[in-house]
Design a protein around this motif. Structure first.
Motif, PDB file in Angstrom:
ATOM      1  N   ALA A 118       0.830  -1.208   0.000  1.00 13.93           N
ATOM      2  CA  ALA A 118       0.000   0.000   0.000  1.00 13.93           C
ATOM      3  C   ALA A 118       0.860   1.250   0.000  1.00 13.93           C
ATOM      4  CB  ALA A 118      -0.932  -0.014   1.207  1.00 13.93           C
ATOM      5  N   VAL A 119       1.870   1.280   0.821  1.00 15.88           N
ATOM      6  CA  VAL A 119       2.748   2.459   0.887  1.00 15.88           C
ATOM      7  C   VAL A 119       3.478   2.651  -0.438  1.00 15.88           C
ATOM      8  CG1 VAL A 119       4.791   3.426   1.991  1.00 15.88           C
ATOM      9  CG2 VAL A 119       2.996   2.424   3.385  1.00 15.88           C
ATOM     10  N   LEU A 120       3.974   1.562  -1.012  1.00 23.42           N
ATOM     11  CA  LEU A 120       4.648   1.673  -2.305  1.00 23.42           C
ATOM     12  C   LEU A 120       3.667   2.093  -3.394  1.00 23.42           C
ATOM     13  CD1 LEU A 120       7.046  -1.411  -2.183  1.00 23.42           C
ATOM     14  CD2 LEU A 120       7.639   1.007  -1.951  1.00 23.42           C
ATOM     15  N   GLY A 121       2.432   1.591  -3.323  1.00 22.15           N
ATOM     16  CA  GLY A 121       1.404   1.973  -4.295  1.00 22.15           C
ATOM     17  C   GLY A 121       1.082   3.450  -4.200  1.00 22.15           C
ATOM     18  N   VAL A 122       0.938   3.949  -2.980  1.00 19.16           N
ATOM     19  CA  VAL A 122       0.670   5.374  -2.780  1.00 19.16           C
ATOM     20  C   VAL A 122       1.845   6.200  -3.299  1.00 19.16           C
ATOM     21  CG1 VAL A 122       0.399   7.175  -1.019  1.00 19.16           C
ATOM     22  CG2 VAL A 122      -0.940   5.069  -0.869  1.00 19.16           C
ATOM     23  N   GLY A 123       3.047   5.746  -3.024  1.00 21.12           N
ATOM     24  CA  GLY A 123       4.236   6.465  -3.517  1.00 21.12           C
ATOM     25  C   GLY A 123       4.255   6.495  -5.035  1.00 21.12           C
ATOM     26  N   ALA A 124       3.965   5.366  -5.669  1.00 22.79           N
ATOM     27  CA  ALA A 124       3.945   5.317  -7.134  1.00 22.79           C
ATOM     28  C   ALA A 124       2.842   6.214  -7.686  1.00 22.79           C
ATOM     29  CB  ALA A 124       3.760   3.874  -7.598  1.00 22.79           C
TER      30      ALA A 124
ATOM     31  N   LYS B  68      11.839  16.947 -12.079  1.00 22.57           N
ATOM     32  CA  LYS B  68      11.140  15.664 -12.177  1.00 22.57           C
ATOM     33  C   LYS B  68      12.006  14.541 -11.635  1.00 22.57           C
ATOM     34  CE  LYS B  68       8.362  16.592 -16.297  1.00 22.57           C
ATOM     35  NZ  LYS B  68       8.175  16.221 -17.693  1.00 22.57           N
ATOM     36  N   LEU B  69      13.237  14.509 -12.071  1.00 15.36           N
ATOM     37  CA  LEU B  69      14.122  13.422 -11.663  1.00 15.36           C
ATOM     38  C   LEU B  69      14.441  13.483 -10.172  1.00 15.36           C
ATOM     39  CD1 LEU B  69      16.499  13.451 -14.735  1.00 15.36           C
ATOM     40  CD2 LEU B  69      14.731  11.782 -14.213  1.00 15.36           C
ATOM     41  N   GLU B  70      14.745  14.662  -9.680  1.00 10.10           N
ATOM     42  CA  GLU B  70      15.056  14.800  -8.266  1.00 10.10           C
ATOM     43  C   GLU B  70      13.836  14.499  -7.400  1.00 10.10           C
ATOM     44  OE1 GLU B  70      17.058  18.472  -7.280  1.00 10.10           O
ATOM     45  OE2 GLU B  70      18.202  18.357  -9.134  1.00 10.10           O
ATOM     46  N   SER B  71      12.661  14.974  -7.831  1.00  5.83           N
ATOM     47  CA  SER B  71      11.434  14.749  -7.078  1.00  5.83           C
ATOM     48  C   SER B  71      11.088  13.265  -7.036  1.00  5.83           C
ATOM     49  CB  SER B  71      10.289  15.544  -7.712  1.00  5.83           C
ATOM     50  OG  SER B  71       9.092  15.272  -7.043  1.00  5.83           O
ATOM     51  N   ALA B  72      11.267  12.573  -8.155  1.00  9.19           N
ATOM     52  CA  ALA B  72      10.962  11.140  -8.189  1.00  9.19           C
ATOM     53  C   ALA B  72      11.865  10.378  -7.228  1.00  9.19           C
ATOM     54  CB  ALA B  72      11.128  10.602  -9.608  1.00  9.19           C
ATOM     55  N   ALA B  73      13.126  10.729  -7.223  1.00 11.13           N
ATOM     56  CA  ALA B  73      14.060  10.048  -6.331  1.00 11.13           C
ATOM     57  C   ALA B  73      13.711  10.335  -4.869  1.00 11.13           C
ATOM     58  CB  ALA B  73      15.496  10.487  -6.636  1.00 11.13           C
ATOM     59  N   GLN B  74      13.361  11.578  -4.561  1.00  7.51           N
ATOM     60  CA  GLN B  74      13.004  11.929  -3.192  1.00  7.51           C
ATOM     61  C   GLN B  74      11.735  11.209  -2.756  1.00  7.51           C
ATOM     62  OE1 GLN B  74      12.737  16.210  -3.230  1.00  7.51           O
ATOM     63  NE2 GLN B  74      14.697  16.432  -2.219  1.00  7.51           N
ATOM     64  N   GLN B  75      10.728  11.201  -3.626  1.00  3.31           N
ATOM     65  CA  GLN B  75       9.467  10.563  -3.269  1.00  3.31           C
ATOM     66  C   GLN B  75       9.634   9.061  -3.104  1.00  3.31           C
ATOM     67  OE1 GLN B  75       6.574  11.786  -6.129  1.00  3.31           O
ATOM     68  NE2 GLN B  75       6.317  13.798  -5.226  1.00  3.31           N
ATOM     69  N   ALA B  76      10.441   8.458  -3.966  1.00  2.00           N
ATOM     70  CA  ALA B  76      10.682   7.021  -3.820  1.00  2.00           C
ATOM     71  C   ALA B  76      11.369   6.740  -2.483  1.00  2.00           C
ATOM     72  CB  ALA B  76      11.537   6.511  -4.974  1.00  2.00           C
ATOM     73  N   GLY B  77      12.338   7.562  -2.134  1.00  2.00           N
ATOM     74  CA  GLY B  77      13.022   7.391  -0.851  1.00  2.00           C
ATOM     75  C   GLY B  77      12.078   7.596   0.325  1.00  2.00           C
ATOM     76  N   GLU B  78      11.217   8.623   0.237  1.00  2.00           N
ATOM     77  CA  GLU B  78      10.260   8.871   1.313  1.00  2.00           C
ATOM     78  C   GLU B  78       9.264   7.723   1.437  1.00  2.00           C
ATOM     79  OE1 GLU B  78       8.529  12.660   0.421  1.00  2.00           O
ATOM     80  OE2 GLU B  78      10.367  13.748   0.867  1.00  2.00           O
ATOM     81  N   ALA B  79       8.771   7.243   0.294  1.00  2.00           N
ATOM     82  CA  ALA B  79       7.804   6.140   0.321  1.00  2.00           C
ATOM     83  C   ALA B  79       8.436   4.890   0.916  1.00  2.00           C
ATOM     84  CB  ALA B  79       7.291   5.859  -1.090  1.00  2.00           C
ATOM     85  N   ILE B  80       9.667   4.663   0.574  1.00  4.71           N
ATOM     86  CA  ILE B  80      10.375   3.498   1.103  1.00  4.71           C
ATOM     87  C   ILE B  80      10.602   3.667   2.596  1.00  4.71           C
ATOM     88  CG2 ILE B  80      12.585   2.283   1.042  1.00  4.71           C
ATOM     89  CD1 ILE B  80      12.521   2.918  -2.027  1.00  4.71           C
TER      90      ILE B  80
ATOM     91  N   ALA C 193       9.114   1.248   5.443  1.00  2.00           N
ATOM     92  CA  ALA C 193       9.972   0.620   6.444  1.00  2.00           C
ATOM     93  C   ALA C 193       9.488   0.958   7.849  1.00  2.00           C
ATOM     94  CB  ALA C 193      11.420   1.066   6.253  1.00  2.00           C
ATOM     95  N   THR C 194       9.081   2.195   8.060  1.00  2.00           N
ATOM     96  CA  THR C 194       8.569   2.604   9.364  1.00  2.00           C
ATOM     97  C   THR C 194       7.284   1.846   9.701  1.00  2.00           C
ATOM     98  OG1 THR C 194       9.533   4.804   9.115  1.00  2.00           O
ATOM     99  CG2 THR C 194       7.758   4.575  10.723  1.00  2.00           C
ATOM    100  N   ALA C 195       6.386   1.759   8.731  1.00  6.61           N
ATOM    101  CA  ALA C 195       5.120   1.048   8.952  1.00  6.61           C
ATOM    102  C   ALA C 195       5.368  -0.425   9.246  1.00  6.61           C
ATOM    103  CB  ALA C 195       4.210   1.196   7.736  1.00  6.61           C
ATOM    104  N   VAL C 196       6.268  -1.022   8.500  1.00  7.48           N
ATOM    105  CA  VAL C 196       6.580  -2.432   8.714  1.00  7.48           C
ATOM    106  C   VAL C 196       7.218  -2.635  10.084  1.00  7.48           C
ATOM    107  CG1 VAL C 196       8.071  -4.308   7.922  1.00  7.48           C
ATOM    108  CG2 VAL C 196       6.731  -3.018   6.277  1.00  7.48           C
ATOM    109  N   THR C 197       8.136  -1.778  10.441  1.00  5.40           N
ATOM    110  CA  THR C 197       8.804  -1.891  11.731  1.00  5.40           C
ATOM    111  C   THR C 197       7.806  -1.722  12.879  1.00  5.40           C
ATOM    112  OG1 THR C 197      10.850  -1.063  10.769  1.00  5.40           O
ATOM    113  CG2 THR C 197      10.670  -0.971  13.155  1.00  5.40           C
ATOM    114  N   GLU C 198       6.929  -0.724  12.757  1.00  2.00           N
ATOM    115  CA  GLU C 198       5.930  -0.508  13.805  1.00  2.00           C
ATOM    116  C   GLU C 198       4.999  -1.707  13.922  1.00  2.00           C
ATOM    117  OE1 GLU C 198       4.042   3.183  12.821  1.00  2.00           O
ATOM    118  OE2 GLU C 198       5.766   4.370  13.477  1.00  2.00           O
ATOM    119  N   ALA C 199       4.568  -2.248  12.782  1.00  2.00           N
ATOM    120  CA  ALA C 199       3.676  -3.407  12.810  1.00  2.00           C
ATOM    121  C   ALA C 199       4.378  -4.612  13.430  1.00  2.00           C
ATOM    122  CB  ALA C 199       3.200  -3.733  11.394  1.00  2.00           C
ATOM    123  N   ALA C 200       5.634  -4.781  13.092  1.00  2.00           N
ATOM    124  CA  ALA C 200       6.392  -5.897  13.647  1.00  2.00           C
ATOM    125  C   ALA C 200       6.598  -5.730  15.149  1.00  2.00           C
ATOM    126  CB  ALA C 200       7.738  -6.013  12.940  1.00  2.00           C
TER     127      ALA C 200
END
Length: 172
Positions: free
Chosen positions: A11-17, A31-43, A47-54
């Motif tokens: 879901a998080v990756l889908g929202v990021g995409a 465009k290129l810088e924003s895509a890289a930043q958003q991909a990093g933020e989504a990731i 990771a935060t959501a997965v860690t919290e759930a775990a």
């Protein structure tokens, strides 16, 4: 429990995409810088959501569940690390593409000046427009360059001022 974590990651990756694909039309560099930043933020969010759930699963499950949750945390950490590396690679690739576009724009303007196509005495509008249209520059940049060339053609006395404007646009 692992399905819930997997769904959260997807879901998080889908929202990021989705967010990446629905951006307004910025410059190619943005465009290129924003895509890289958003991909990093989504990731990072994934990771935060997965860690919290775990961590929540770990605290609720007890001894037997703690081993399984620990495995999930390890897998989530590994996935987050891989995703982070992918985001870093994407950002590096974006930087390389931005540099290549800036280099091409610089080479184009330098060629015009060296060949005397863009001086106060000489202005080869048709050849410069053809070179811009046949270049690898984005459509947005091409349109802006041609508009500046149109302005020079309409008012040749502004060539020196417009040359600086072209340099700024093509070397950004």
């Amino acid at each position: 429990m692992s399905r819930l974590i997997l769904v959260a990651v997807i879901a998080v990756l889908g929202v990021g995409a989705y967010m990446y694909l629905n951006q307004p039309e910025p410059t190619p560099a943005e465009k290129l810088e924003s895509a890289a930043q958003q991909a990093g933020e989504a990731i990072g969010d994934a990771a935060t959501a997965v860690t919290e759930a775990a961590e929540q699963a770990l605290s609720e499950a007890g001894d037997q569940a703690s081993e399984a949750a620990s495995s999930v945390v390890d897998q989530a950490s590994e996935t987050a690390e891989q995703a982070g590396q992918a985001a870093t690679d994407l950002a590096d690739q974006a930087s390389d593409q931005v540099a290549a576009l800036a280099t091409q724009g610089t080479e184009l303007i330098n060629t015009w000046v060296q060949e005397g196509m863009l001086t106060a005495d000489q202005f080869d509008y048709d050849k410069m427009v053809d070179e811009v249209r046949n270049s690898q520059l984005s459509q947005d940049i091409q349109t802006k360059v041609i508009a500046i060339l149109d302005e020079i053609k309409a008012a040749p006395e502004t060539a020196a001022l417009k040359l600086q404007e072209l340099r700024n646009l093509l070397t950004q």
